[in-house]
Design an enzyme around this catalytic site. Structure first.
Site, PDB file in Angstrom:
ATOM      1  N   LYS A  10      12.947  -5.806  -0.349  1.00  0.00           N
ATOM      2  CA  LYS A  10      12.435  -4.346  -0.017  1.00  0.00           C
ATOM      3  C   LYS A  10      13.277  -4.039   1.071  1.00  0.00           C
ATOM      4  CE  LYS A  10       7.567  -5.242  -1.807  1.00  0.00           C
ATOM      5  NZ  LYS A  10       6.312  -4.672  -1.922  1.00  0.00           N
TER       6      LYS A  10
ATOM      7  N   ASN B  85      -9.182  -3.393  -3.888  1.00  0.00           N
ATOM      8  CA  ASN B  85      -8.742  -4.632  -3.256  1.00  0.00           C
ATOM      9  C   ASN B  85      -9.793  -4.714  -1.846  1.00  0.00           C
ATOM     10  OD1 ASN B  85      -6.998  -3.841  -0.713  1.00  0.00           O
ATOM     11  ND2 ASN B  85      -5.998  -2.984  -2.547  1.00  0.00           N
TER      12      ASN B  85
ATOM     13  N   LYS C 221     -17.957   8.572 -17.503  1.00  0.00           N
ATOM     14  CA  LYS C 221     -18.221   7.263 -17.508  1.00  0.00           C
ATOM     15  C   LYS C 221     -18.344   6.651 -18.817  1.00  0.00           C
ATOM     16  CE  LYS C 221     -21.964   4.156 -16.148  1.00  0.00           C
ATOM     17  NZ  LYS C 221     -23.430   3.670 -16.109  1.00  0.00           N
TER      18      LYS C 221
ATOM     19  N   ASP D 233      -0.710  -2.643  -7.386  1.00  0.00           N
ATOM     20  CA  ASP D 233       0.529  -2.801  -8.028  1.00  0.00           C
ATOM     21  C   ASP D 233       0.190  -2.316  -9.775  1.00  0.00           C
ATOM     22  OD1 ASP D 233       1.832  -4.313  -5.988  1.00  0.00           O
ATOM     23  OD2 ASP D 233       0.899  -5.909  -6.738  1.00  0.00           O
TER      24      ASP D 233
ATOM     25  N   LYS E  46      10.227 -11.080   0.191  1.00  0.00           N
ATOM     26  CA  LYS E  46       9.696  -9.779   0.279  1.00  0.00           C
ATOM     27  C   LYS E  46      10.742  -8.991   0.976  1.00  0.00           C
ATOM     28  CE  LYS E  46       5.263 -10.361  -1.819  1.00  0.00           C
ATOM     29  NZ  LYS E  46       3.758 -10.353  -1.611  1.00  0.00           N
TER      30      LYS E  46
ATOM     31  N   ASP F   1       6.783   1.116  -6.470  1.00  0.00           N
ATOM     32  CA  ASP F   1       6.628   0.014  -5.095  1.00  0.00           C
ATOM     33  C   ASP F   1       7.005   0.932  -4.189  1.00  0.00           C
ATOM     34  OD1 ASP F   1       7.646  -1.446  -2.772  1.00  0.00           O
ATOM     35  OD2 ASP F   1       6.797  -3.199  -4.274  1.00  0.00           O
ATOM     36  N   ILE F   2       6.182   1.318  -3.121  1.00  0.00           N
ATOM     37  CA  ILE F   2       6.562   2.523  -2.084  1.00  0.00           C
ATOM     38  C   ILE F   2       7.701   1.952  -1.236  1.00  0.00           C
ATOM     39  CG2 ILE F   2       5.747   3.783  -0.322  1.00  0.00           C
ATOM     40  CD1 ILE F   2       3.075   3.380  -1.518  1.00  0.00           C
TER      41      ILE F   2
ATOM     42  N   PHE G 296       3.866  -5.614   5.218  1.00  0.00           N
ATOM     43  CA  PHE G 296       2.840  -6.701   5.362  1.00  0.00           C
ATOM     44  C   PHE G 296       3.115  -7.595   4.116  1.00  0.00           C
ATOM     45  CE2 PHE G 296       0.158  -6.387   8.995  1.00  0.00           C
ATOM     46  CZ  PHE G 296       0.713  -5.715   9.704  1.00  0.00           C
TER      47      PHE G 296
END
Ligand code: CTP
Length: 411
Positions: free
Chosen positions: A345, A212, A292, A281, A341, A309-310, A326
């Site tokens: 969470k 990302n 490769k 995710d 969230k 999910d930590i 965040f």
């Protein structure tokens, strides 16, 4: 720091030098004692007498320093009295000297000898500002901890329209006030803070990954700010290309699984967790292919499996640590999703930012966020990530202190 902070104001040779007089007045109105140092070029735009009269102190000039080597040393020593150095306007030339450690005049010598906070307000023609050399120099200064108040856009002295116009003196005063406040702040003293930063990469084969765009700038700014406020800081970073943060213990965790393991290992020993990292995710279900993968087929389907999910796992195991997440969401309607969230969470705080905006967030040095808690919402307007980090920590420190009670804070 004395009650009245001492500001060393460096003025360099650009047309915006006249605005430095207004800046000086603004700093004085904010109860600061201002001493001025000017380059020779600056004196061609504004006479030293203006600054001498306004500041009620002799202005330091290169002429004096050229008399004897001794007087130059004395003048550099003088700068040590200052609590903060502000260079406004800063020309491309002075910025280049600062970035390269060139000390060929009094101002640049003072900068090199000055170990405290430095704020710079660049002012120059648009092409000079946008030149890769200037941009690289500004980046270097930022990485070394100099605070840059970005120039604004508008009509320039040369008649061009574009960016390069020195920031409004009020916003420079605001930055100086914030930096001085931060120097006085030790509100995380003794606390153990764990911060994650960057973006995890889930390998597909030996050369490819699912990643990302997170740069890690926000997490690094938080780590530095938390350390400056007296915290013991651990930083778990994923694929961040930035210099180390002095005083902070750093460890690399390139994938979601590695980051999960590192966070859980440290969880029992911390007071505050700030999950600024963008954690993937999904990962490749059967693990990365060996070597490769060649392009022998028309289609290549990869099965993905959810990562742990930590924060959800932390919520199951934590013992009262203050948890901050965040939420990067698309569009303002994302505020409601961020709030979801926060609840799902079981976080104490979530920091929402709108990734539909191109002027903030990923890769940018800027951010604009909303801080959500169970019963509050605070908007922090667009600002440099370092400033946003300070404001987030203001909120965290205040919440943690009121939760544990001032009396039981670590010494
Ligand atoms: N997070 C985490 N573990 C994951 C994914 C995310 O701990 N596997 C954390 C992030 O560090 C962030 C918060 O959860 O602090 C929210 O991350 P975000 O990607 O916005 O939310 P997700 O839970 O992944 O939900 P979605 O992708 O559906 O928006």
């Amino acid at each position: 720091m004395a009650d009245q902070p001492v500001v060393l104001l460096g003025v360099t040779g650009g047309i915006a030098a006249y605005k430095a007089a207004e800046l000086l007045r603004g700093l004085q109105k904010a109860n600061m004692d201002v001493r001025v140092v000017m380059t020779k070029a600056a004196t061609r735009f504004v006479g030293p007498m203006t600054f001498e009269t306004l500041s009620t102190h002799a202005v330091r000039l290169d002429e004096i320093s050229e008399l004897t080597a001794d007087s130059r040393i004395t003048h550099i020593d003088d700068s040590q009295e200052a609590d903060i150095m502000v260079i406004a306007p800063a020309t491309a030339n002075t910025i280049a000297k600062m970035a390269n450690g060139i000390a060929d005049n009094l101002l640049s010598s003072m900068y090199l000898a000055f170990a405290k906070t430095v704020v710079v307000a660049p002012a120059m023609n648009t092409n000079m500002w946008e030149h890769p050399a200037t941009q690289r120099n500004v980046l270097l200064l930022r990485e070394r901890g100099v605070f840059v108040v970005e120039p604004g856009a508008g009509e320039l002295a040369c008649g061009d329209y574009g960016s390069g116009r020195m920031a409004n003196p009020d916003s420079i005063v605001a930055e100086v006030k914030l930096r001085l406040q931060v120097q006085r702040k030790r509100d995380l003293r003794g606390m153990r803070v764990l911060i994650t930063a960057g973006g995890t990469r889930e390998p597909i084969d030996a050369v490819r990954f699912i990643g990302n765009r997170s740069s890690g700038k926000m997490g690094f700014a938080l780590a530095r700010a938390a350390f400056d406020r007296g915290a013991h800081v651990d930083l778990i970073q994923a694929n961040v290309d930035m210099p180390d943060v002095p005083g902070v213990r750093q460890v690399e965790a390139s994938t979601a699984a590695k980051m999960h393991a590192q966070v859980m290992k440290r969880l029992p020993d911390i007071d505050i967790l700030i999950m600024a990292a963008a954690v993937a995710d999904y990962r490749v279900a059967d693990g990365p292919a060996g070597g490769k993968v060649g392009k022998g087929k028309d289609e290549w389907c990869i099965d993905l499996a959810a990562t742990t999910d930590i924060l959800c796992d932390v919520a199951e195991h934590h013992k009262g640590q203050y948890l901050v997440g965040f939420a990067a969401e698309y569009g303002l309607e994302g505020v409601a999703r961020a709030r979801g969230k926060l609840e799902r969470k079981k976080l104490d705080m979530i920091v929402f930012n709108d990734i539909s905006r191109t002027d903030i967030g990923f890769d940018s040095d800027y951010n604009e966020v909303r801080i959500l808690t169970k019963d509050s919402e605070v908007l922090l307007g667009r600002a440099q990530k370092e400033t946003i980090a300070e404001l987030i920590l203001d909120n965290v420190a205040q919440a943690v202190r009121s939760r544990i009670g001032e009396g039981s804070l670590p010494a």
